[in-house]
Scaffold this motif. Structure first.
Motif, short mmCIF file in Angstrom:
data_model
loop_
_atom_site.label_atom_id
_atom_site.label_comp_id
_atom_site.label_asym_id
_atom_site.label_seq_id
_atom_site.Cartn_x
_atom_site.Cartn_y
_atom_site.Cartn_z
N ASP A 64 10.04 -27.74 16.63
CA ASP A 64 8.96 -28.19 15.72
C ASP A 64 8.27 -26.92 15.13
O ASP A 64 7.55 -26.05 16.07
CB ASP A 64 7.92 -28.97 16.46
N LEU A 65 8.56 -26.40 14.07
CA LEU A 65 7.95 -25.22 13.66
C LEU A 65 6.36 -25.24 13.20
O LEU A 65 5.83 -24.28 13.35
CB LEU A 65 8.64 -24.91 12.17
N THR A 66 5.78 -26.26 12.99
CA THR A 66 4.46 -26.59 13.18
C THR A 66 3.56 -26.05 14.24
O THR A 66 2.63 -25.49 14.15
CB THR A 66 3.98 -28.34 12.75
N GLU A 67 4.40 -26.13 15.64
CA GLU A 67 3.68 -25.75 16.45
C GLU A 67 3.67 -24.18 16.61
O GLU A 67 2.91 -23.37 17.40
CB GLU A 67 4.22 -26.01 17.80
N LEU A 68 4.50 -23.45 15.84
CA LEU A 68 4.60 -22.19 15.87
C LEU A 68 3.89 -21.22 14.61
O LEU A 68 3.94 -19.97 14.51
CB LEU A 68 6.13 -21.63 15.67
N GLU A 69 3.19 -22.11 13.84
CA GLU A 69 2.40 -21.63 12.63
C GLU A 69 1.36 -20.50 13.14
O GLU A 69 0.53 -20.81 14.18
CB GLU A 69 2.07 -22.48 11.75
N GLY A 70 1.46 -19.49 12.15
CA GLY A 70 0.29 -18.34 12.47
C GLY A 70 0.75 -17.22 13.77
O GLY A 70 -0.22 -16.81 14.02
N GLN A 71 1.79 -17.64 14.25
CA GLN A 71 2.35 -16.48 15.22
C GLN A 71 3.51 -16.01 15.11
O GLN A 71 4.38 -16.35 14.17
CB GLN A 71 2.78 -17.42 16.45
N THR A 72 3.95 -14.59 15.44
CA THR A 72 5.07 -13.82 15.30
C THR A 72 6.07 -14.42 16.32
O THR A 72 5.69 -14.42 17.60
CB THR A 72 4.87 -12.47 15.55
N TYR A 73 7.25 -14.63 15.81
CA TYR A 73 8.40 -15.04 16.83
C TYR A 73 9.59 -14.40 16.56
O TYR A 73 9.80 -14.07 15.36
CB TYR A 73 8.43 -16.36 16.82
N THR A 74 10.43 -14.35 17.42
CA THR A 74 11.80 -14.04 17.01
C THR A 74 12.74 -15.27 16.94
O THR A 74 12.85 -16.03 18.12
CB THR A 74 12.33 -13.09 18.16
N ILE A 75 13.40 -15.59 15.91
CA ILE A 75 14.04 -16.67 15.76
C ILE A 75 15.65 -16.57 16.04
O ILE A 75 15.84 -15.17 15.29
CB ILE A 75 13.66 -17.49 14.63
N ILE A 76 16.24 -17.52 16.07
CA ILE A 76 17.82 -17.48 15.78
C ILE A 76 18.33 -18.40 14.96
O ILE A 76 17.74 -19.78 15.08
CB ILE A 76 18.67 -17.51 17.34
N ALA A 77 18.81 -18.44 13.86
CA ALA A 77 19.01 -19.08 12.71
C ALA A 77 20.29 -18.90 12.09
O ALA A 77 21.02 -18.01 12.18
CB ALA A 77 18.01 -18.95 11.47
#
Length: 99
Positions: A64-77
């Motif tokens: 759920d990308l909505t929960e991550l909005e406004g924050q810096t993350y390292t994603i694996i995609a």
């Protein structure tokens, strides 16, 4: 004899068709700010990832990308095949988030 040739041809056709459709994808690891995409000219992706040098359109059926909005993350995609279009950014499917 005809049935044997027919069955052999059928299996050869199936094996050939499935071998050619295998896709090799490599995962990308990127760090950046996740934001809602809003209205865009390219019209794909629910979110974007802003890195220091690039912007990527994001989607995910798992996270759920909505929960991550406004924050810096390292994603694996992984890249979504057939993109970018209409001058838009690379389109990535997020498969995991690093803690």
């Amino acid at each position: 004899m005809k049935i044997g040739v027919l069955l052999s041809s059928f299996f050869l056709l199936i094996i050939t068709a499935t071998c050619n459709n295998q896709k090799v994808t490599s995962n990308m690891k990127l760090t950046g700010l996740i934001e809602a995409a809003g209205i865009t000219s390219y019209q794909y992706g629910s979110h974007i990832l802003r890195t220091d040098n690039e912007t990527y359109a994001l989607t995910s059926g798992k996270i759920d990308l909505t929960e991550l909005e406004g924050q810096t993350y390292t994603i694996i995609a992984e890249k979504v095949e057939g993109y970018p279009i209409d001058g838009g950014p690379e389109y990535l499917k997020v498969i995991d988030i690093e803690d």
